[in-house]
Design a protein around this motif. Structure first.
Motif, PDB file in Angstrom:
ATOM      1  N   ARG A 204      11.696 -13.221  14.044  1.00 27.60           N
ATOM      2  CA  ARG A 204      10.869 -14.365  14.443  1.00 27.60           C
ATOM      3  C   ARG A 204      10.234 -14.010  15.778  1.00 27.60           C
ATOM      4  O   ARG A 204      10.934 -13.788  16.768  1.00 27.60           O
ATOM      5  CB  ARG A 204      11.752 -15.612  14.556  1.00 27.60           C
ATOM      6  CG  ARG A 204      11.010 -16.943  14.647  1.00 27.60           C
ATOM      7  CD  ARG A 204      12.047 -18.067  14.686  1.00 27.60           C
ATOM      8  NE  ARG A 204      11.472 -19.389  14.736  1.00 27.60           N
ATOM      9  CZ  ARG A 204      11.263 -20.173  13.679  1.00 27.60           C
ATOM     10  NH1 ARG A 204      11.558 -19.730  12.466  1.00 27.60           N
ATOM     11  NH2 ARG A 204      10.753 -21.378  13.816  1.00 27.60           N
ATOM     12  N   ILE A 205       8.906 -13.949  15.827  1.00 30.25           N
ATOM     13  CA  ILE A 205       8.212 -13.465  17.020  1.00 30.25           C
ATOM     14  C   ILE A 205       7.774 -14.608  17.924  1.00 30.25           C
ATOM     15  O   ILE A 205       8.003 -14.571  19.138  1.00 30.25           O
ATOM     16  CB  ILE A 205       7.004 -12.597  16.613  1.00 30.25           C
ATOM     17  CG1 ILE A 205       7.505 -11.362  15.834  1.00 30.25           C
ATOM     18  CG2 ILE A 205       6.213 -12.155  17.840  1.00 30.25           C
ATOM     19  CD1 ILE A 205       6.399 -10.528  15.225  1.00 30.25           C
ATOM     20  N   PHE A 206       7.111 -15.622  17.358  1.00 26.27           N
ATOM     21  CA  PHE A 206       6.831 -16.812  18.155  1.00 26.27           C
ATOM     22  C   PHE A 206       6.659 -18.006  17.227  1.00 26.27           C
ATOM     23  O   PHE A 206       6.430 -17.873  16.028  1.00 26.27           O
ATOM     24  CB  PHE A 206       5.608 -16.645  19.074  1.00 26.27           C
ATOM     25  CG  PHE A 206       4.257 -16.731  18.424  1.00 26.27           C
ATOM     26  CD1 PHE A 206       3.423 -15.631  18.402  1.00 26.27           C
ATOM     27  CD2 PHE A 206       3.787 -17.923  17.867  1.00 26.27           C
ATOM     28  CE1 PHE A 206       2.164 -15.706  17.824  1.00 26.27           C
ATOM     29  CE2 PHE A 206       2.530 -18.009  17.292  1.00 26.27           C
ATOM     30  CZ  PHE A 206       1.718 -16.883  17.270  1.00 26.27           C
ATOM     31  N   GLU A 207       6.789 -19.173  17.828  1.00 29.49           N
ATOM     32  CA  GLU A 207       6.583 -20.411  17.091  1.00 29.49           C
ATOM     33  C   GLU A 207       5.775 -21.361  17.963  1.00 29.49           C
ATOM     34  O   GLU A 207       5.809 -21.280  19.194  1.00 29.49           O
ATOM     35  CB  GLU A 207       7.913 -21.057  16.712  1.00 29.49           C
ATOM     36  CG  GLU A 207       8.774 -21.435  17.917  1.00 29.49           C
ATOM     37  CD  GLU A 207      10.112 -22.016  17.508  1.00 29.49           C
ATOM     38  OE1 GLU A 207      10.397 -23.149  17.948  1.00 29.49           O
ATOM     39  OE2 GLU A 207      10.850 -21.359  16.765  1.00 29.49           O
ATOM     40  N   GLY A 208       5.026 -22.223  17.322  1.00 27.37           N
ATOM     41  CA  GLY A 208       4.217 -23.178  18.077  1.00 27.37           C
ATOM     42  C   GLY A 208       3.072 -23.680  17.237  1.00 27.37           C
ATOM     43  O   GLY A 208       3.228 -23.906  16.041  1.00 27.37           O
TER      44      GLY A 208
END
Length: 363
Positions: A340-344
């Motif tokens: 998981r690299i980024f969330e938003g």
């Protein structure tokens, strides 16, 4: 006014792309594709105005939602977004992006985790394939940390075991759509096979090249790529896929004998107009099946063995486990990792909504 779209960017295997919940995207495919093109920044060679990476392996999308039947926990729709053309293809599956579906589904609340690992049952919407993903969830939480390594990705991560059930006939309903294990197109021996991915297999030597060549050398040979594309378009029609000039399937693969002990085949997998920097999971599974099926181009080049295959590719090797009985493939398994690299929120230009609205009005 910009569109705020919830998004998680993940690496799945040797691919990368945004993961979306199905509920956050339009149900209408045309509307959805307009948003995906804007999200990735296509069409543009660098995808400069989106989060695509300017390569087929970084211009992929996973759309995940709850399953509609009791055979699966979640459904996964894969979308290949063209880098330089305004096109989204949902015909194929992607086994690398599939590696991220299990952890994404758990962290999105679609699947309840268990200790120390969680089995997520996935139905691929593109092909109907059923896949079990074993995700590491110590004390009920997804972990991405671990020592498992896969060629094409630096460092280690938590292992994710993928077991593909009832492999064969992913798009055509038959392992060998033409009824032949080997045939000729323009005098070139080929195997047209639909395992986990519809593919055209050809010996590199029969095209005057070598399956050991670096990716750059193959991609620099415009005449070779053009010849492969001509063969592929004939293969698509023979396999019942119709005109495949605007589709990424069937995928071609150039094959050669193994160069090192413990390997089964050497392969270069095309996507289809460029060469994969490693090996697609679905492509590797299909190659493994062909390598263990007498009469195919792959079988003639493969080292002897039973129960599975090790496919050499530009970044290393891909090991595939198989259970084949009486020519029936019961399952195929492969080890992958994900991160998981980024969330938003992904912000899409307001013109995207205007284009989608215009498309809806035209329909």
């Amino acid at each position: 006014m910009s569109i705020r779209l919830p998004c998680v960017l993940m690496r799945g295997g040797t691919s990368r792309g945004p993961f979306f919940l199905a509920a956050h995207l339009p149900a209408d495919p045309a509307q959805r594709d307009i948003m995906l093109l804007a999200a990735l920044g296509s069409p543009h060679p660098l995808q400069i105005d989106g989060i695509g990476g300017g390569s087929s392996v970084t211009s992929k999308v996973a759309i995940v939602g709850p399953a509609v039947d009791s055979q699966a926990d979640v459904e996964y729709l894969f979308a290949q977004v063209s880098v330089e053309q305004g096109r989204v293809d949902t015909k194929p599956n992607c086994g690398n992006m599939l590696a991220g579906v299990g952890p994404f589904a758990i962290e999105a609340g679609l699947v309840t985790p268990t200790h120390p690992e969680t089995v997520v049952r996935i139905r691929n919407v593109n092909t109907g394939a059923l896949v079990d993903a074993v995700v590491q969830t110590p004390f009920g939480a997804v972990t991405y940390d671990g020592d498992a390594e896969i060629p094409g990705v630096q460092g280690g991560a938590a292992p994710i075991a993928l077991r593909f059930r009832d492999v064969g006939g992913s798009k055509t309903g038959q392992m060998f759509p033409t009824g032949l294990r080997q045939e000729q197109i323009d005098g070139v021996p080929v195997t047209l096979i639909d395992g986990a991915m519809p593919m055209m297999l050809v010996s590199a030597a029969s095209l005057g090249t070598d399956a050991d060549l670096p990716v750059g050398a193959l991609e620099a040979d415009a005449a070779l790529l053009a010849r492969i594309e001509r063969l592929r378009q004939v293969a698509g029609r023979r396999m019942g896929l119709g005109d495949v000039s605007e589709s990424v399937i069937p995928k071609p693969a150039l094959l050669g004998p193994a160069r090192h002990q413990g390997q089964t085949l050497t392969a270069r997998y095309l996507t289809p107009h460029s060469v994969h920097r490693s090996m697609a999971v679905t492509g590797g599974i299909t190659l493994a099946i062909a390598a263990r099926t007498p009469g195919t181009v792959a079988f003639e080049l493969a080292s002897t063995g039973e129960g599975g295959a090790v496919i050499a590719h530009p970044a290393g090797t891909l090991q595939i486990g198989l259970k084949i009985e009486d020519s029936v493939v019961h399952w195929a398994s492969v080890l992958r990792t994900a991160r998981r690299i980024f969330e938003g929120h992904l912000f899409l230009p307001g013109r995207t909504l205007q284009t989608a609205s215009s498309q809806l009005a035209a329909e």
